[in-house]
Design a protein around this motif. Sequence first.
Motif, mmCIF file in Angstrom:
data_model
loop_
_atom_site.group_PDB
_atom_site.id
_atom_site.type_symbol
_atom_site.label_atom_id
_atom_site.label_comp_id
_atom_site.label_asym_id
_atom_site.label_seq_id
_atom_site.Cartn_x
_atom_site.Cartn_y
_atom_site.Cartn_z
ATOM 1 N N THR A 49 -14.223 -20.699 23.778
ATOM 2 C CA THR A 49 -13.743 -20.647 22.396
ATOM 3 C C THR A 49 -14.634 -21.496 21.489
ATOM 4 O O THR A 49 -15.018 -21.064 20.393
ATOM 5 C CB THR A 49 -12.285 -21.137 22.327
ATOM 6 N N ALA A 50 -14.976 -22.691 21.955
ATOM 7 C CA ALA A 50 -15.830 -23.572 21.150
ATOM 8 C C ALA A 50 -17.226 -22.967 20.983
ATOM 9 O O ALA A 50 -17.785 -22.948 19.880
ATOM 10 C CB ALA A 50 -15.925 -24.949 21.799
ATOM 11 N N LEU A 51 -17.792 -22.446 22.062
ATOM 12 C CA LEU A 51 -19.156 -21.930 21.993
ATOM 13 C C LEU A 51 -19.246 -20.588 21.260
ATOM 14 O O LEU A 51 -20.328 -20.206 20.804
ATOM 15 C CB LEU A 51 -19.763 -21.827 23.395
ATOM 16 N N SER A 73 -1.052 -20.091 34.673
ATOM 17 C CA SER A 73 -2.170 -19.317 34.114
ATOM 18 C C SER A 73 -1.696 -18.117 33.303
ATOM 19 O O SER A 73 -2.507 -17.482 32.606
ATOM 20 C CB SER A 73 -3.080 -18.806 35.242
ATOM 21 N N HIS A 74 -0.423 -17.788 33.396
ATOM 22 C CA HIS A 74 0.051 -16.525 32.819
ATOM 23 C C HIS A 74 -0.128 -16.432 31.307
ATOM 24 O O HIS A 74 -0.516 -15.383 30.789
ATOM 25 C CB HIS A 74 1.521 -16.291 33.193
ATOM 26 N N ALA A 75 0.167 -17.517 30.593
ATOM 27 C CA ALA A 75 0.107 -17.444 29.122
ATOM 28 C C ALA A 75 -1.304 -17.088 28.656
ATOM 29 O O ALA A 75 -1.489 -16.217 27.790
ATOM 30 C CB ALA A 75 0.564 -18.763 28.507
ATOM 31 N N ILE A 76 -2.305 -17.739 29.244
ATOM 32 C CA ILE A 76 -3.697 -17.455 28.846
ATOM 33 C C ILE A 76 -4.073 -16.026 29.230
ATOM 34 O O ILE A 76 -4.670 -15.290 28.443
ATOM 35 C CB ILE A 76 -4.666 -18.471 29.485
ATOM 36 N N ARG A 127 -9.067 -13.323 36.112
ATOM 37 C CA ARG A 127 -8.063 -13.368 37.194
ATOM 38 C C ARG A 127 -8.539 -14.285 38.319
ATOM 39 O O ARG A 127 -7.729 -14.967 38.946
ATOM 40 C CB ARG A 127 -7.775 -11.958 37.713
ATOM 41 N N LEU A 128 -9.843 -14.300 38.560
ATOM 42 C CA LEU A 128 -10.367 -15.201 39.593
ATOM 43 C C LEU A 128 -10.199 -16.657 39.167
ATOM 44 O O LEU A 128 -9.699 -17.492 39.933
ATOM 45 C CB LEU A 128 -11.837 -14.893 39.873
ATOM 46 N N MET A 129 -10.610 -16.978 37.945
ATOM 47 C CA MET A 129 -10.484 -18.366 37.472
ATOM 48 C C MET A 129 -9.025 -18.802 37.420
ATOM 49 O O MET A 129 -8.714 -19.986 37.569
ATOM 50 C CB MET A 129 -11.118 -18.510 36.094
ATOM 51 N N ALA A 130 -8.136 -17.831 37.219
ATOM 52 C CA ALA A 130 -6.714 -18.151 37.068
ATOM 53 C C ALA A 130 -6.090 -18.725 38.333
ATOM 54 O O ALA A 130 -5.004 -19.309 38.265
ATOM 55 C CB ALA A 130 -5.943 -16.902 36.639
ATOM 56 N N VAL A 131 -6.746 -18.594 39.468
ATOM 57 C CA VAL A 131 -6.177 -19.195 40.683
ATOM 58 C C VAL A 131 -6.098 -20.715 40.518
ATOM 59 O O VAL A 131 -5.306 -21.376 41.188
ATOM 60 C CB VAL A 131 -6.965 -18.813 41.965
ATOM 61 N N SER A 132 -6.927 -21.267 39.619
ATOM 62 C CA SER A 132 -6.804 -22.671 39.229
ATOM 63 C C SER A 132 -6.518 -22.720 37.727
ATOM 64 O O SER A 132 -7.432 -22.502 36.918
ATOM 65 C CB SER A 132 -8.089 -23.456 39.514
ATOM 66 N N LEU A 183 -9.216 -22.275 34.516
ATOM 67 C CA LEU A 183 -9.053 -21.230 33.500
ATOM 68 C C LEU A 183 -8.943 -21.845 32.102
ATOM 69 O O LEU A 183 -9.640 -21.413 31.175
ATOM 70 C CB LEU A 183 -7.819 -20.384 33.795
ATOM 71 N N SER A 184 -8.094 -22.836 31.941
ATOM 72 C CA SER A 184 -7.911 -23.413 30.602
ATOM 73 C C SER A 184 -9.174 -24.139 30.143
ATOM 74 O O SER A 184 -9.545 -24.069 28.965
ATOM 75 C CB SER A 184 -6.704 -24.344 30.555
ATOM 76 N N GLY A 185 -9.878 -24.787 31.062
ATOM 77 C CA GLY A 185 -11.133 -25.450 30.703
ATOM 78 C C GLY A 185 -12.191 -24.452 30.285
ATOM 79 O O GLY A 185 -12.917 -24.654 29.304
#
Lengths: 134, 38
Positions: free
Chosen positions: A66-68, A30-33, A49-54, A58-60
């Motif tokens: 980004t699209a929206l 998750s670090h790069a994002i 940071r919460l989403m980054a645990v998965s 996070l990437s999804g």
Amino acid sequence: MRLCGSTFERITLMARLDIPDSVDETPQASHAILEQIGKRLGFVPNLHRLMAVSPDVLSGFIALQTALDRTLDARTRDTVALTVSQANGCNYCLGAHSYVAAKFNGTDAEEIALAREASPPIPVIARRGRSLVV
Amino acid sequence: VTDDDLSAVREAGITDKEIVEIVALSAQFLLTNVATRP
């Protein structure tokens, strides 16, 4: 009606999941994002940071966001954000979206208040009309 | 969203493409609301 600052609200709005205190406490994948977000905003919000645990979540989420971000116009997106966050009683989100709407998108206080009164956002957007949707 | 809401937004000139985008944005913000206050 919800009463801001009440004991009930303070208790119910406390997150029940552990939010990593720093990027270092999240998975390496998750670090790069998170570092990109940190560079852009100057900090990494609790939400990310919460989403980054998965790393997959996070990437999804970032791909969806980004699209929206290319849809409609910023003020209409703010309206949707405010009405949805109001309906869900998410004060953290309301604070963040109100700040962004006022600071970066030129939305005045009356318009923010109007958006927060409506749920769903469709009636507010209809009232503004075609000219506000670019 | 009621049928009247949908009619009103269409009469205001909002296209079905934009309505779909509003629905998608609503889902995105619902996700962030839930993630922030699980």
